[in-house]
Design a protein around this motif. Structure first.
Motif, PDB file in Angstrom:
ATOM      1  N   GLY A  83       0.701  -1.434  -0.072  1.00 34.60           N
ATOM      2  CA  GLY A  83       0.404   0.153   0.196  1.00 34.60           C
ATOM      3  C   GLY A  83       0.898   0.898   0.428  1.00 34.60           C
ATOM      4  O   GLY A  83       2.315   1.124  -0.431  1.00 34.60           O
ATOM      5  N   GLY A  84       0.545   2.352  -0.104  1.00 29.94           N
ATOM      6  CA  GLY A  84       0.616   3.849   0.343  1.00 29.94           C
ATOM      7  C   GLY A  84       1.048   4.414  -0.947  1.00 29.94           C
ATOM      8  O   GLY A  84       2.022   5.294  -1.263  1.00 29.94           O
ATOM      9  N   PHE A  85       0.005   3.999  -1.898  1.00 32.27           N
ATOM     10  CA  PHE A  85      -0.407   4.719  -3.297  1.00 32.27           C
ATOM     11  C   PHE A  85      -0.689   6.346  -3.168  1.00 32.27           C
ATOM     12  O   PHE A  85      -1.063   6.585  -4.965  1.00 32.27           O
ATOM     13  CB  PHE A  85      -0.404   4.291  -4.618  1.00 32.27           C
ATOM     14  N   ASP A  86      -1.489   6.089  -2.423  1.00 30.42           N
ATOM     15  CA  ASP A  86      -2.082   7.449  -2.568  1.00 30.42           C
ATOM     16  C   ASP A  86      -1.324   8.892  -2.921  1.00 30.42           C
ATOM     17  O   ASP A  86      -0.242   8.708  -2.554  1.00 30.42           O
ATOM     18  CB  ASP A  86      -2.652   7.758  -1.420  1.00 30.42           C
ATOM     19  N   LYS A  87      -1.599  10.059  -3.073  1.00 32.49           N
ATOM     20  CA  LYS A  87      -0.576  11.133  -3.550  1.00 32.49           C
ATOM     21  C   LYS A  87       0.385  11.526  -2.742  1.00 32.49           C
ATOM     22  O   LYS A  87       1.256  11.746  -2.673  1.00 32.49           O
ATOM     23  CB  LYS A  87      -0.914  11.989  -4.695  1.00 32.49           C
ATOM     24  N   LYS A  88      -0.887  11.480  -1.938  1.00 32.03           N
ATOM     25  CA  LYS A  88      -0.144  12.471  -0.178  1.00 32.03           C
ATOM     26  C   LYS A  88       1.074  11.287   0.266  1.00 32.03           C
ATOM     27  O   LYS A  88       2.456  11.862   0.799  1.00 32.03           O
ATOM     28  CB  LYS A  88      -0.768  12.055   0.739  1.00 32.03           C
ATOM     29  N   THR A  89       1.296  10.194   0.267  1.00 32.71           N
ATOM     30  CA  THR A  89       1.773   9.316   1.304  1.00 32.71           C
ATOM     31  C   THR A  89       3.241   9.132   0.403  1.00 32.71           C
ATOM     32  O   THR A  89       4.333   8.739   0.291  1.00 32.71           O
ATOM     33  CB  THR A  89       1.054   7.650   1.337  1.00 32.71           C
ATOM     34  N   LEU A  90       3.158   8.689  -1.336  1.00 32.80           N
ATOM     35  CA  LEU A  90       4.084   8.990  -2.424  1.00 32.80           C
ATOM     36  C   LEU A  90       4.884  10.477  -1.893  1.00 32.80           C
ATOM     37  O   LEU A  90       6.025  10.436  -2.005  1.00 32.80           O
ATOM     38  CB  LEU A  90       3.631   8.914  -3.354  1.00 32.80           C
ATOM     39  N   ALA A  91       4.514  11.196  -2.075  1.00 32.31           N
ATOM     40  CA  ALA A  91       4.923  12.680  -1.695  1.00 32.31           C
ATOM     41  C   ALA A  91       5.901  12.807  -0.912  1.00 32.31           C
ATOM     42  O   ALA A  91       6.964  13.285  -0.537  1.00 32.31           O
ATOM     43  CB  ALA A  91       4.428  13.958  -1.895  1.00 32.31           C
ATOM     44  N   ARG A 212       0.294  -4.884  -9.981  1.00 31.81           N
ATOM     45  CA  ARG A 212      -0.154  -3.837  -9.507  1.00 31.81           C
ATOM     46  C   ARG A 212      -0.329  -2.451  -8.658  1.00 31.81           C
ATOM     47  O   ARG A 212      -0.687  -1.481  -8.358  1.00 31.81           O
ATOM     48  CB  ARG A 212      -0.702  -4.848  -8.582  1.00 31.81           C
ATOM     49  N   CYS A 213       1.254  -2.498  -8.434  1.00 26.72           N
ATOM     50  CA  CYS A 213       1.613  -1.722  -7.865  1.00 26.72           C
ATOM     51  C   CYS A 213       1.464  -0.235  -8.758  1.00 26.72           C
ATOM     52  O   CYS A 213       0.438   1.193  -8.407  1.00 26.72           O
ATOM     53  CB  CYS A 213       3.305  -0.988  -7.440  1.00 26.72           C
ATOM     54  N   GLY A 214       1.526  -0.398 -10.157  1.00 26.31           N
ATOM     55  CA  GLY A 214       1.408   1.377 -10.686  1.00 26.31           C
ATOM     56  C   GLY A 214       0.039   1.483 -11.069  1.00 26.31           C
ATOM     57  O   GLY A 214      -0.883   2.696 -10.825  1.00 26.31           O
ATOM     58  N   PHE A 215      -1.509   0.217 -11.073  1.00 26.36           N
ATOM     59  CA  PHE A 215      -2.584   0.602 -11.565  1.00 26.36           C
ATOM     60  C   PHE A 215      -3.085   1.192  -9.344  1.00 26.36           C
ATOM     61  O   PHE A 215      -4.333   2.266  -9.441  1.00 26.36           O
ATOM     62  CB  PHE A 215      -3.205  -0.547 -11.737  1.00 26.36           C
ATOM     63  N   GLU A 216      -1.867   0.835  -8.343  1.00 22.16           N
ATOM     64  CA  GLU A 216      -3.345   1.312  -7.129  1.00 22.16           C
ATOM     65  C   GLU A 216      -3.073   2.498  -7.370  1.00 22.16           C
ATOM     66  O   GLU A 216      -3.651   3.453  -6.471  1.00 22.16           O
ATOM     67  CB  GLU A 216      -1.730   0.660  -6.558  1.00 22.16           C
ATOM     68  N   THR A 217      -1.931   2.975  -7.713  1.00 26.58           N
ATOM     69  CA  THR A 217      -1.589   4.784  -8.459  1.00 26.58           C
ATOM     70  C   THR A 217      -2.793   4.801  -9.399  1.00 26.58           C
ATOM     71  O   THR A 217      -3.379   7.076  -8.722  1.00 26.58           O
ATOM     72  CB  THR A 217      -1.132   5.032  -8.941  1.00 26.58           C
ATOM     73  N   TYR A 218      -3.821   4.419 -10.026  1.00 30.08           N
ATOM     74  CA  TYR A 218      -4.941   4.639 -10.301  1.00 30.08           C
ATOM     75  C   TYR A 218      -6.173   4.657  -9.085  1.00 30.08           C
ATOM     76  O   TYR A 218      -7.630   5.026  -9.088  1.00 30.08           O
ATOM     77  CB  TYR A 218      -5.671   4.273 -11.427  1.00 30.08           C
ATOM     78  N   ARG A 219      -6.321   3.604  -8.758  1.00 29.68           N
ATOM     79  CA  ARG A 219      -6.695   3.036  -7.536  1.00 29.68           C
ATOM     80  C   ARG A 219      -7.325   3.936  -6.392  1.00 29.68           C
ATOM     81  O   ARG A 219      -7.862   3.949  -5.469  1.00 29.68           O
ATOM     82  CB  ARG A 219      -6.657   1.737  -6.711  1.00 29.68           C
ATOM     83  N   THR A 220      -6.185   4.875  -6.342  1.00 30.30           N
ATOM     84  CA  THR A 220      -6.542   6.144  -5.064  1.00 30.30           C
ATOM     85  C   THR A 220      -6.685   7.464  -5.637  1.00 30.30           C
ATOM     86  O   THR A 220      -7.399   8.118  -4.402  1.00 30.30           O
ATOM     87  CB  THR A 220      -5.012   6.219  -4.179  1.00 30.30           C
ATOM     88  N   LEU A 221      -7.803   7.171  -6.908  1.00 31.58           N
ATOM     89  CA  LEU A 221      -7.397   8.623  -7.258  1.00 31.58           C
ATOM     90  C   LEU A 221      -8.981   9.889  -7.109  1.00 31.58           C
ATOM     91  O   LEU A 221      -8.620  10.954  -7.064  1.00 31.58           O
ATOM     92  CB  LEU A 221      -7.722   8.730  -9.110  1.00 31.58           C
ATOM     93  N   LEU A 222      -9.308   8.416  -6.477  1.00 31.92           N
ATOM     94  CA  LEU A 222     -10.830   9.492  -5.680  1.00 31.92           C
ATOM     95  C   LEU A 222     -10.377  10.210  -4.096  1.00 31.92           C
ATOM     96  O   LEU A 222     -10.876  10.975  -4.480  1.00 31.92           O
ATOM     97  CB  LEU A 222     -12.012   8.593  -6.294  1.00 31.92           C
ATOM     98  N   ALA A 223      -9.587   9.118  -3.612  1.00 31.23           N
ATOM     99  CA  ALA A 223      -9.414   9.600  -2.335  1.00 31.23           C
ATOM    100  C   ALA A 223      -8.373  10.974  -2.785  1.00 31.23           C
ATOM    101  O   ALA A 223      -8.499  12.087  -1.695  1.00 31.23           O
ATOM    102  CB  ALA A 223      -8.574   8.670  -1.402  1.00 31.23           C
TER     103      ALA A 223
END
Length: 294
Positions: A83-91, A212-223
Protein backbone atom coordinates in the motif's frame (compact mmCIF):
# COMPACT_ATOMS: atom_id res chain seq x y z
CA UNK A 1 24.13 7.42 -26.12
CA UNK A 2 25.51 4.48 -24.24
CA UNK A 3 23.96 3.04 -21.14
CA UNK A 4 23.77 0.08 -18.83
CA UNK A 5 20.51 -1.04 -17.23
CA UNK A 6 22.32 -2.88 -14.45
CA UNK A 7 21.10 -1.49 -11.16
CA UNK A 8 23.42 0.59 -8.98
CA UNK A 9 26.14 0.93 -11.63
CA UNK A 10 27.26 4.28 -12.88
CA UNK A 11 25.52 4.94 -16.19
CA UNK A 12 27.02 7.14 -18.87
CA UNK A 13 24.53 9.10 -20.95
CA UNK A 14 25.80 11.78 -23.32
CA UNK A 15 29.09 11.89 -21.38
CA UNK A 16 27.31 12.61 -18.09
CA UNK A 17 27.63 10.12 -15.23
CA UNK A 18 24.34 9.12 -13.64
CA UNK A 19 24.80 7.42 -10.29
CA UNK A 20 22.25 4.80 -9.21
CA UNK A 21 21.47 4.43 -5.51
CA UNK A 22 18.81 3.14 -3.14
CA UNK A 23 17.75 4.75 0.12
CA UNK A 24 15.41 3.64 2.91
CA UNK A 25 12.42 5.91 3.52
CA UNK A 26 9.12 5.06 5.21
CA UNK A 27 10.33 1.43 5.57
CA UNK A 28 10.78 0.93 1.81
CA UNK A 29 13.78 1.19 -0.48
CA UNK A 30 13.56 3.85 -3.16
CA UNK A 31 15.82 3.69 -6.19
CA UNK A 32 16.99 7.02 -7.56
CA UNK A 33 19.43 8.44 -10.08
CA UNK A 34 21.47 11.54 -9.29
CA UNK A 35 23.73 13.66 -11.48
CA UNK A 36 25.31 17.11 -11.64
CA UNK A 37 25.79 19.77 -9.00
CA UNK A 38 24.12 22.95 -7.83
CA UNK A 39 20.60 23.59 -6.59
CA UNK A 40 18.49 20.41 -6.31
CA UNK A 41 16.03 19.68 -9.11
CA UNK A 42 13.70 16.71 -8.50
CA UNK A 43 12.04 14.99 -11.47
CA UNK A 44 9.01 12.74 -10.87
CA UNK A 45 7.88 10.34 -13.60
CA UNK A 46 4.39 9.14 -14.47
CA UNK A 47 2.76 5.90 -15.56
CA UNK A 48 3.78 3.70 -17.38
CA UNK A 49 7.30 4.99 -16.91
CA UNK A 50 10.17 5.20 -14.42
CA UNK A 51 13.11 7.54 -13.79
CA UNK A 52 14.19 6.50 -17.31
CA UNK A 53 11.63 8.93 -18.79
CA UNK A 54 14.11 11.74 -18.03
CA UNK A 55 17.17 10.15 -19.66
CA UNK A 56 17.26 12.62 -22.57
CA UNK A 57 17.06 15.72 -20.37
CA UNK A 58 19.18 14.82 -17.34
CA UNK A 59 22.56 15.47 -19.06
CA UNK A 60 21.68 19.04 -20.04
CA UNK A 61 19.98 19.80 -16.72
CA UNK A 62 22.93 18.36 -14.78
CA UNK A 63 25.10 21.17 -16.15
CA UNK A 64 23.08 23.56 -13.98
CA UNK A 65 21.52 21.56 -11.13
CA UNK A 66 21.84 18.54 -8.90
CA UNK A 67 19.27 16.39 -10.70
CA UNK A 68 17.47 13.75 -8.64
CA UNK A 69 15.22 11.33 -10.56
CA UNK A 70 13.66 8.67 -8.32
CA UNK A 71 11.52 5.67 -9.11
CA UNK A 72 8.32 6.25 -7.17
CA UNK A 73 7.24 3.64 -4.62
CA UNK A 74 6.16 0.55 -6.55
CA UNK A 75 7.83 1.61 -9.81
CA UNK A 76 11.04 0.71 -11.58
CA UNK A 77 13.66 -0.65 -9.20
CA UNK A 78 12.05 0.71 -6.03
CA UNK A 79 10.31 -1.61 -3.55
CA UNK A 80 6.78 -2.76 -4.32
CA UNK A 81 4.84 -2.68 -1.03
CA UNK A 82 1.20 -3.57 -0.53
CA UNK A 83 0.00 0.00 0.00
CA UNK A 84 0.83 3.66 0.27
CA UNK A 85 -0.06 4.73 -3.27
CA UNK A 86 -2.14 7.77 -2.44
CA UNK A 87 -0.34 10.85 -3.67
CA UNK A 88 0.18 12.30 -0.18
CA UNK A 89 2.13 9.20 0.88
CA UNK A 90 4.09 9.08 -2.39
CA UNK A 91 4.97 12.73 -1.86
CA UNK A 92 6.14 12.01 1.67
CA UNK A 93 8.48 9.32 0.30
CA UNK A 94 10.09 11.92 -1.95
CA UNK A 95 10.19 14.55 0.80
CA UNK A 96 12.10 12.18 3.06
CA UNK A 97 14.41 11.18 0.20
CA UNK A 98 15.25 14.84 -0.45
CA UNK A 99 15.99 15.51 3.22
CA UNK A 100 18.08 12.36 3.62
CA UNK A 101 20.19 13.62 0.74
CA UNK A 102 20.77 16.82 2.68
CA UNK A 103 18.49 19.18 0.76
CA UNK A 104 15.52 21.25 1.84
CA UNK A 105 14.37 23.78 -0.75
CA UNK A 106 14.05 22.27 -4.21
CA UNK A 107 12.83 22.85 -7.72
CA UNK A 108 10.16 20.22 -8.36
CA UNK A 109 8.96 18.81 -11.70
CA UNK A 110 6.25 16.20 -12.17
CA UNK A 111 4.74 14.55 -15.22
CA UNK A 112 1.44 12.62 -15.31
CA UNK A 113 1.05 10.67 -12.02
CA UNK A 114 4.33 12.25 -10.92
CA UNK A 115 2.70 15.65 -11.35
CA UNK A 116 -0.04 14.64 -8.92
CA UNK A 117 2.67 13.64 -6.44
CA UNK A 118 4.51 16.91 -7.03
CA UNK A 119 1.37 18.91 -6.29
CA UNK A 120 0.84 17.01 -3.02
CA UNK A 121 4.49 17.67 -2.07
CA UNK A 122 4.10 21.40 -2.78
CA UNK A 123 0.79 21.60 -0.91
CA UNK A 124 2.22 19.79 2.14
CA UNK A 125 5.56 21.66 2.15
CA UNK A 126 5.05 24.98 0.30
CA UNK A 127 8.04 26.56 2.03
CA UNK A 128 10.34 23.88 0.59
CA UNK A 129 9.35 24.14 -3.09
CA UNK A 130 10.98 27.11 -4.76
CA UNK A 131 9.23 26.56 -8.09
CA UNK A 132 6.82 23.88 -9.28
CA UNK A 133 6.48 22.49 -12.80
CA UNK A 134 3.57 20.22 -13.78
CA UNK A 135 3.30 18.52 -17.16
CA UNK A 136 0.41 17.08 -19.11
CA UNK A 137 -2.01 16.04 -16.39
CA UNK A 138 -5.10 17.15 -14.56
CA UNK A 139 -5.26 16.99 -10.80
CA UNK A 140 -7.72 14.68 -9.01
CA UNK A 141 -10.54 16.76 -7.59
CA UNK A 142 -9.58 19.69 -9.82
CA UNK A 143 -10.63 18.66 -13.30
CA UNK A 144 -9.40 15.08 -13.66
CA UNK A 145 -12.83 13.58 -13.08
CA UNK A 146 -14.07 15.01 -16.38
CA UNK A 147 -11.41 13.19 -18.42
CA UNK A 148 -12.08 10.01 -16.41
CA UNK A 149 -15.73 10.02 -17.54
CA UNK A 150 -15.91 7.74 -20.59
CA UNK A 151 -19.56 8.69 -21.18
CA UNK A 152 -18.34 12.21 -21.96
CA UNK A 153 -15.45 11.13 -24.16
CA UNK A 154 -12.94 10.64 -21.36
CA UNK A 155 -10.04 8.20 -21.38
CA UNK A 156 -11.10 4.58 -20.87
CA UNK A 157 -8.03 3.42 -18.96
CA UNK A 158 -8.74 5.40 -15.78
CA UNK A 159 -11.75 3.29 -14.86
CA UNK A 160 -10.17 0.08 -16.12
CA UNK A 161 -7.07 0.54 -13.97
CA UNK A 162 -9.27 1.06 -10.92
CA UNK A 163 -10.78 -2.43 -11.20
CA UNK A 164 -9.25 -4.62 -8.50
CA UNK A 165 -6.97 -7.49 -9.68
CA UNK A 166 -8.46 -8.00 -13.15
CA UNK A 167 -6.12 -5.72 -15.17
CA UNK A 168 -3.05 -7.38 -13.65
CA UNK A 169 -4.39 -10.84 -14.48
CA UNK A 170 -5.17 -10.02 -18.11
CA UNK A 171 -2.07 -7.94 -18.87
CA UNK A 172 0.53 -10.15 -17.17
CA UNK A 173 2.72 -11.69 -19.85
CA UNK A 174 1.45 -9.13 -22.38
CA UNK A 175 3.16 -6.07 -20.90
CA UNK A 176 4.79 -5.08 -24.19
CA UNK A 177 1.49 -5.09 -26.07
CA UNK A 178 -0.25 -3.07 -23.37
CA UNK A 179 2.44 -0.48 -22.71
CA UNK A 180 3.22 -0.01 -26.41
CA UNK A 181 -0.39 0.99 -27.00
CA UNK A 182 -0.03 4.03 -24.73
CA UNK A 183 3.38 5.05 -26.03
CA UNK A 184 2.24 4.87 -29.65
CA UNK A 185 -1.25 6.32 -29.24
CA UNK A 186 -0.41 9.21 -26.90
CA UNK A 187 2.70 10.41 -28.72
CA UNK A 188 2.63 12.98 -31.51
CA UNK A 189 5.43 11.03 -33.17
CA UNK A 190 4.75 7.33 -32.45
CA UNK A 191 8.46 6.56 -32.92
CA UNK A 192 9.65 9.10 -30.32
CA UNK A 193 9.82 6.34 -27.72
CA UNK A 194 12.06 3.69 -29.24
CA UNK A 195 11.86 -0.08 -29.05
CA UNK A 196 14.90 0.09 -26.74
CA UNK A 197 13.00 2.44 -24.44
CA UNK A 198 9.99 0.13 -24.41
CA UNK A 199 12.31 -2.77 -23.57
CA UNK A 200 13.34 -0.96 -20.40
CA UNK A 201 9.77 -0.13 -19.38
CA UNK A 202 8.68 -3.71 -20.07
CA UNK A 203 11.57 -4.95 -17.91
CA UNK A 204 10.34 -2.84 -15.03
CA UNK A 205 6.61 -3.49 -15.39
CA UNK A 206 7.16 -7.24 -15.82
CA UNK A 207 8.79 -7.56 -12.40
CA UNK A 208 6.70 -9.14 -9.61
CA UNK A 209 4.09 -6.72 -8.26
CA UNK A 210 4.88 -3.92 -10.70
CA UNK A 211 1.59 -3.92 -12.59
CA UNK A 212 -0.37 -3.98 -9.33
CA UNK A 213 1.59 -1.06 -7.92
CA UNK A 214 1.10 0.99 -11.06
CA UNK A 215 -2.64 0.41 -11.03
CA UNK A 216 -2.83 1.17 -7.31
CA UNK A 217 -1.85 4.77 -8.11
CA UNK A 218 -5.11 4.94 -10.10
CA UNK A 219 -7.19 3.17 -7.45
CA UNK A 220 -6.50 6.01 -5.04
CA UNK A 221 -7.50 8.82 -7.41
CA UNK A 222 -10.93 9.48 -5.92
CA UNK A 223 -9.44 9.70 -2.42
CA UNK A 224 -6.66 11.89 -3.83
CA UNK A 225 -9.34 14.19 -5.18
CA UNK A 226 -10.87 14.66 -1.74
CA UNK A 227 -7.42 15.43 -0.32
CA UNK A 228 -6.72 17.93 -3.10
CA UNK A 229 -9.94 19.78 -2.34
CA UNK A 230 -8.60 20.29 1.18
CA UNK A 231 -5.24 21.43 -0.19
CA UNK A 232 -6.99 23.89 -2.52
CA UNK A 233 -8.38 25.87 0.40
CA UNK A 234 -4.88 27.37 0.65
CA UNK A 235 -3.56 28.31 -2.76
CA UNK A 236 0.07 27.69 -3.65
CA UNK A 237 2.13 30.87 -3.68
CA UNK A 238 5.33 29.70 -5.38
CA UNK A 239 5.66 30.18 -9.16
CA UNK A 240 3.96 27.30 -10.97
CA UNK A 241 4.59 26.44 -14.62
CA UNK A 242 2.20 24.23 -16.60
CA UNK A 243 3.27 22.42 -19.77
CA UNK A 244 0.94 20.53 -22.05
CA UNK A 245 1.54 18.75 -25.32
CA UNK A 246 -0.22 20.31 -28.30
CA UNK A 247 -1.77 16.96 -29.14
CA UNK A 248 -2.52 16.05 -25.53
CA UNK A 249 -3.52 18.18 -22.54
CA UNK A 250 -2.73 21.50 -24.23
CA UNK A 251 -3.69 24.33 -21.89
CA UNK A 252 -6.28 22.36 -19.87
CA UNK A 253 -3.84 22.03 -16.98
CA UNK A 254 -3.38 25.80 -16.80
CA UNK A 255 -7.10 26.42 -16.41
CA UNK A 256 -7.43 23.90 -13.58
CA UNK A 257 -4.32 25.14 -11.75
CA UNK A 258 -5.82 28.61 -11.42
CA UNK A 259 -8.07 27.16 -8.73
CA UNK A 260 -5.14 25.89 -6.61
CA UNK A 261 -2.31 28.39 -7.22
CA UNK A 262 -1.98 32.16 -7.51
CA UNK A 263 1.14 32.46 -9.68
CA UNK A 264 0.62 30.20 -12.71
CA UNK A 265 2.04 30.43 -16.22
CA UNK A 266 1.53 28.03 -19.09
CA UNK A 267 3.16 26.83 -22.29
CA UNK A 268 1.80 24.49 -24.94
CA UNK A 269 4.59 22.42 -26.51
CA UNK A 270 3.97 22.22 -30.24
CA UNK A 271 4.43 19.03 -32.20
CA UNK A 272 4.18 17.02 -29.01
CA UNK A 273 1.89 14.51 -27.37
CA UNK A 274 1.80 13.32 -23.78
CA UNK A 275 5.47 12.41 -23.26
CA UNK A 276 7.10 15.85 -23.38
CA UNK A 277 10.59 15.04 -21.99
CA UNK A 278 10.98 12.17 -24.45
CA UNK A 279 9.24 13.67 -27.48
CA UNK A 280 10.70 17.20 -27.32
CA UNK A 281 13.65 16.99 -24.87
CA UNK A 282 15.56 19.98 -26.25
CA UNK A 283 12.50 22.22 -26.13
CA UNK A 284 11.66 21.03 -22.64
CA UNK A 285 15.17 21.70 -21.30
CA UNK A 286 15.22 25.20 -22.79
CA UNK A 287 11.76 26.04 -21.45
CA UNK A 288 12.50 24.61 -17.99
CA UNK A 289 15.83 26.38 -17.53
CA UNK A 290 14.29 29.66 -18.67
CA UNK A 291 11.47 29.30 -16.12
CA UNK A 292 13.75 28.30 -13.27
CA UNK A 293 16.12 31.20 -13.98
CA UNK A 294 13.41 33.87 -14.00
Amino acid sequence: MSQNNKLFDEVLIDDVILNHHTILVNDIKLHYVIAGSGDPLVLLHGWPQTWYAWKHVIPALAEHYTVIAPDLRGFGDSDKPAGGFDKKTLADDIYKLVHKLGFEQIYLVGHDIGGMVAYAYAAEHPEDVRKLVLMDLLLPGVGLEEVMDVSKGGYWHFGWHMVRDLPEALISGRERIYLSHFFRELSYNPNAISDEDIDEYVRCYSSPGALRCGFETYRTLLADGEQNKKYATQKLQMPVQAYGGQNSAGDMLYQSLLTVADNVSSKVIEGCGHYIPEERPDVFVQELITFLNK
